[in-house]
Design an enzyme around this catalytic site. Structure first.
Site, mmCIF file in Angstrom:
data_model
loop_
_atom_site.group_PDB
_atom_site.id
_atom_site.type_symbol
_atom_site.label_atom_id
_atom_site.label_comp_id
_atom_site.label_asym_id
_atom_site.label_seq_id
_atom_site.Cartn_x
_atom_site.Cartn_y
_atom_site.Cartn_z
ATOM 1 N N SER A 95 62.283 64.996 -63.330
ATOM 2 C CA SER A 95 61.738 64.047 -62.366
ATOM 3 C C SER A 95 60.450 64.597 -61.748
ATOM 4 O O SER A 95 59.485 64.832 -62.451
ATOM 5 C CB SER A 95 62.787 63.694 -61.315
ATOM 6 O OG SER A 95 62.503 62.435 -60.737
ATOM 7 N N LYS A 98 62.979 43.866 -40.537
ATOM 8 C CA LYS A 98 62.649 45.079 -39.824
ATOM 9 C C LYS A 98 63.703 46.173 -39.996
ATOM 10 O O LYS A 98 63.376 47.366 -40.040
ATOM 11 C CB LYS A 98 62.466 44.776 -38.324
ATOM 12 C CG LYS A 98 62.006 45.949 -37.500
ATOM 13 C CD LYS A 98 60.641 46.450 -37.965
ATOM 14 C CE LYS A 98 60.166 47.625 -37.125
ATOM 15 N NZ LYS A 98 58.928 48.213 -37.660
#
Length: 350
Positions: free
Chosen positions: A153, A205
């Site tokens: 990765s 939010k």
């Protein structure tokens, strides 16, 4: 035989003596602290903090020209790594410091990156990638990567700028993609009768909040972000490694590979050992076999060699009181986006 009244003054004298001893100890501690913060006298470091200057150490060779070794080891982040009574600079800070020294030294003709990392945060991995690309553009110096145990990765992401990638026969690499790590506690909170009240200015939010289940719309939005970040990674792999469609498809599902498969897919250039990577760096830079191999450390190590990944005493790793291995590392991760192979987290990558 002394009476109780007769023994009183002796006890008082002993108490006074004890208090004086305690005061002496306190005065000594205050004096040491004063020295440590640099108010008077030389700076004394009781607990290493990584602030000692880096100094060049020769690992082997005595000829002209240098190959500089830089270790990228552990979880890749741009935050300092603190453990108990010691701290050490972040991986990003250390790599940038070493690259600056390599750039200033005209005798350094090539850089060898020893990569042993399961990855880390997306931005930290991208910063190192960007710094390496800029270093090559500014200096024209060669960069060779030697993959050690794991270069997966983000560990593979930072390897992409290399002119040559060498992997050990047993190296695990790949895991090309992004992952979002999010804790969830809402199920537990429901069981114990707790909740979280939220007032928000916009519908999304509190998207990804661990205190409630995620809606299908939110899940799709986060997946779009992950796909974009993973797509960026795959695009850079394709740009640097020039894979065909079949190879790219095999890489893009984020699987891991041993060295033989990575070589067949074009993710690496050669299979070998650390000294093979050193020879590759010398060859690309046009250096003789006896050219010096150097690194920068904060501490002198007896019998130092290429396999030492430490740069200073600040990298001492205290033993945890309760060591739960990789579970500790996973629980310590902040919610966020990562170029990371989580299964490789563990004590040796902290």
């Amino acid at each position: 035989m002394p009476t109780a009244l007769e023994s009183g003054p002796k006890c008082s004298h002993k108490t006074k003596e004890t208090n004086e001893n305690h005061q002496s100890i306190i005065d000594l501690v205050l004096f040491v602290i004063t020295l440590c913060i640099g108010c008077t006298g030389p700076r004394i470091i009781l607990f290493p903090d990584g602030s000692e200057p880096l100094r060049e150490m020769t690992l082997e060779g005595d000829g002209d020209g240098k190959v500089q070794v830089i270790s990228i080891s552990g979880f890749i982040a741009d935050k300092p790594r603190g453990r108990a009574l010691s701290t050490r600079p972040s991986v990003v800070q250390e790599v940038v410091s070493h690259l600056r020294l390599a750039e200033k030294d005209d005798d350094v003709k090539a850089v060898l990156l020893k990569v042993d990392s399961p990855g880390g945060t997306i931005t930290a991995s991208d910063i190192i990638y960007h710094q390496l690309m800029d270093f090559k553009t500014r200096t024209g110096k060669k960069v060779v990567v030697c993959m050690m145990n794991v270069a997966a990765s983000g560990g593979y992401y930072v390897s992409l700028p290399a002119d040559t990638i060498v992997a050990h026969p047993t190296t695990i690499t790949g895991s090309v993609g992004a992952v979002l790590m999010q804790p969830e506690v809402w199920g537990l909170m429901e069981k114990i009768g707790m909740g979280m009240r939220v007032n928000k200015s916009g519908e999304n939010k509190d998207m990804g909040s661990p205190f409630r289940s995620m809606t299908a719309v939110e899940d799709n939005m986060l997946q779009d972000l992950i796909d974009a970040l993973g797509g960026r990674f795959v695009g850079l792999v394709n740009q640097h490694r020039k894979l065909n469609a079949e190879q790219l498809k095999a890489v893009a599902d984020a699987r891991i590979f041993l060295a033989d498969d990575a070589l067949a897919l074009g993710l690496i250039d050669k299979i070998g050992y650390l000294h093979d990577a050193v020879a590759e760096a010398k060859g690309l830079a046009g250096l003789d076999d006896d050219a010096r191999v150097v690194t920068y450390r904060r501490t002198d190590y007896p019998d130092d060699n290429l396999y030492n990944t430490l740069s200073g005493s600040s990298q001492r790793v205290p033993t945890a009181l309760v060591d739960m291995g990789a579970f500790n590392d996973l629980m310590a991760l902040e919610a966020g986006f990562y170029y990371l192979w989580p299964q490789a987290l563990g004590d040796r990558y902290r």
